[in-house]
Design a protein around this motif. Structure first.
Motif, short mmCIF file in Angstrom:
data_model
loop_
_atom_site.label_atom_id
_atom_site.label_comp_id
_atom_site.label_asym_id
_atom_site.label_seq_id
_atom_site.Cartn_x
_atom_site.Cartn_y
_atom_site.Cartn_z
N THR A 194 -55.22 7.23 23.26
CA THR A 194 -55.53 8.49 22.24
C THR A 194 -55.10 8.09 20.59
OG1 THR A 194 -53.25 9.32 22.59
CG2 THR A 194 -55.06 9.94 24.04
N GLU A 195 -54.95 6.63 20.42
CA GLU A 195 -54.77 6.24 18.91
C GLU A 195 -55.45 5.06 18.68
OE1 GLU A 195 -50.45 5.52 18.65
OE2 GLU A 195 -50.00 7.54 19.15
N PHE A 196 -56.40 5.35 17.61
CA PHE A 196 -57.49 4.54 17.23
C PHE A 196 -57.48 4.31 15.63
CE2 PHE A 196 -58.59 6.64 21.04
CZ PHE A 196 -59.27 5.42 21.73
N ALA A 197 -57.91 3.02 15.24
CA ALA A 197 -58.09 2.73 13.94
C ALA A 197 -59.53 2.60 13.85
CB ALA A 197 -57.42 1.42 13.38
N THR A 198 -60.22 3.25 12.83
CA THR A 198 -61.57 3.20 12.72
C THR A 198 -62.14 1.71 12.48
OG1 THR A 198 -61.93 5.46 11.90
CG2 THR A 198 -63.67 4.19 11.43
N TRP A 199 -61.55 1.09 11.68
CA TRP A 199 -62.03 -0.54 11.51
C TRP A 199 -60.73 -0.96 10.97
CZ3 TRP A 199 -66.81 -1.45 13.04
CH2 TRP A 199 -67.45 -2.81 12.71
N ASN A 200 -60.85 -2.29 11.43
CA ASN A 200 -59.68 -3.25 11.17
C ASN A 200 -60.02 -4.18 9.84
OD1 ASN A 200 -57.34 -5.16 11.73
ND2 ASN A 200 -58.95 -6.55 12.06
N GLU A 201 -59.05 -4.05 8.97
CA GLU A 201 -58.89 -4.61 7.72
C GLU A 201 -60.36 -4.37 6.99
OE1 GLU A 201 -57.67 -8.61 8.45
OE2 GLU A 201 -55.88 -8.02 8.92
N ALA A 202 -60.69 -3.13 7.01
CA ALA A 202 -62.01 -2.58 6.52
C ALA A 202 -62.34 -3.22 5.05
CB ALA A 202 -62.14 -1.36 6.74
N ASN A 203 -61.37 -3.35 4.16
CA ASN A 203 -61.65 -3.86 2.94
C ASN A 203 -61.57 -5.20 2.71
OD1 ASN A 203 -58.85 -3.83 3.30
ND2 ASN A 203 -58.51 -3.81 1.03
N HIS A 204 -61.57 -5.86 3.56
CA HIS A 204 -61.28 -7.48 3.49
C HIS A 204 -62.92 -7.95 3.55
CE1 HIS A 204 -61.05 -11.87 4.74
NE2 HIS A 204 -59.86 -11.76 4.04
N CYS A 205 -63.19 -8.74 2.38
CA CYS A 205 -64.68 -9.09 2.36
C CYS A 205 -65.19 -10.24 3.54
CB CYS A 205 -64.98 -9.65 0.97
SG CYS A 205 -64.67 -8.33 -0.17
N GLY A 206 -64.33 -10.58 4.49
CA GLY A 206 -64.80 -11.21 5.70
C GLY A 206 -65.34 -10.48 6.51
N GLU A 207 -64.99 -8.98 6.39
CA GLU A 207 -65.75 -8.02 7.27
C GLU A 207 -66.86 -7.57 6.64
OE1 GLU A 207 -64.63 -6.62 10.29
OE2 GLU A 207 -63.13 -8.31 10.35
N GLY B 178 -57.95 6.48 9.17
CA GLY B 178 -59.09 6.30 8.43
C GLY B 178 -59.68 4.99 8.39
N ALA B 179 -58.66 4.07 8.29
CA ALA B 179 -58.99 2.45 8.53
C ALA B 179 -57.80 1.84 8.40
CB ALA B 179 -59.94 2.09 7.59
N GLU B 180 -57.69 0.45 8.82
CA GLU B 180 -56.75 -0.27 8.26
C GLU B 180 -57.10 -1.28 7.30
OE1 GLU B 180 -54.45 -1.29 12.75
OE2 GLU B 180 -56.06 -2.18 12.21
N VAL B 181 -56.35 -1.34 6.07
CA VAL B 181 -56.69 -1.95 4.96
C VAL B 181 -55.76 -3.04 4.47
CG1 VAL B 181 -58.08 -0.06 4.15
CG2 VAL B 181 -55.68 -0.43 3.41
N LEU B 182 -56.29 -3.93 4.01
CA LEU B 182 -55.23 -5.10 3.40
C LEU B 182 -54.92 -4.69 1.76
CD1 LEU B 182 -57.22 -8.34 4.45
CD2 LEU B 182 -55.09 -7.65 5.14
N ASP B 183 -53.71 -5.26 1.58
CA ASP B 183 -53.14 -4.73 0.17
C ASP B 183 -53.72 -5.89 -0.98
OD1 ASP B 183 -51.66 -6.89 1.18
OD2 ASP B 183 -49.83 -6.21 0.43
N MET B 184 -55.04 -6.04 -0.86
CA MET B 184 -55.85 -6.76 -1.74
C MET B 184 -56.06 -6.00 -2.88
SD MET B 184 -58.49 -8.29 1.10
CE MET B 184 -59.33 -9.28 -0.13
N PRO B 185 -56.76 -6.57 -4.04
CA PRO B 185 -57.16 -5.73 -5.33
C PRO B 185 -58.13 -4.83 -5.03
CG PRO B 185 -56.68 -8.06 -5.87
CD PRO B 185 -56.85 -7.98 -4.30
#
Length: 195
Positions: free
Chosen positions: A98-111, A138-145
């Protein structure tokens, strides 16, 4: 937040972790696994996923499933309707999750989602409506610029704001700082952040 608000989990793709005495002695009851959005279309990926999910369930560990790019075609993104279809298949196969992340590292430009926060917001809306009792990050994000601008673009189109976000704070952790974490907290309002 107070220490009582802190919950610890582990991320590991291998099912043998659950039978490792070190894991069993840890008392950890949460585990995260990245899953290709189209994993159930592949018999091999489905078998591996079944093994991990069954091991987690046997160990009484609650999974957080983070959807990610296809392992068959890394650049191919599903439509929101196709992701919803695959999500419903996933929920039918593993109804206890019942626990989901919509997208892994969604803001990484390898994605393929790097420049598509509006699409990830559309995914999030579909998953949230399909499982209103689930916790959907909402998503999992990386602490990138680009993290703050990516999250703000997502929030502009999401209509309802996510209550949960995931953060992979590698830059903060490696530089012994908290500035990226603070930026995400500010950008997401009162949402809970899962590290």
């Amino acid at each position: 937040p107070p220490a009582s608000a802190l919950t610890i989990g582990i991320a590991d793709q291998k099912p043998d972790m659950f039978s490792d005495p070190r894991f069993q002695d840890s008392g950890i009851q949460l585990a995260r696994r990245a899953v290709a959005w189209d994993a159930l279309t592949s018999p091999g990926q489905t078998a591996a996923l079944d093994e991990w999910m069954n091991a987690a369930r046997t160990a009484h560990v609650d999974p957080l499933v983070s959807f990610t790019h296809s392992s068959l075609n890394r650049r191919q993104l599903p439509t929101p309707e196709r992701l919803l279809y695959e999500f419903r298949r996933f929920r039918a196969r593993y109804p206890w999750v019942t626990e989901f992340a919509t997208w892994n590292e969604a803001n990484h430009c390898g994605e393929p989602t790097c420049h598509r926060p509006e699409l990830v917001a559309a995914y999030w809306r579909k998953l949230r409506i399909a499982c209103p009792k689930c916790k959907i990050l909402g998503a999992e994000v990386l602490d990138m610029p680009n993290m703050t601008s990516w999250v703000k673009a997502f929030r502009r189109v999401s209509k309802v704001q996510p209550r949960y976000w995931g953060l992979h704070n590698y830059i903060d952790a490696n530089r012994l700082r908290t500035s990226g974490t603070k930026r995400l907290l500010k950008a997401t309002g009162s949402a809970l952040i899962w590290f």
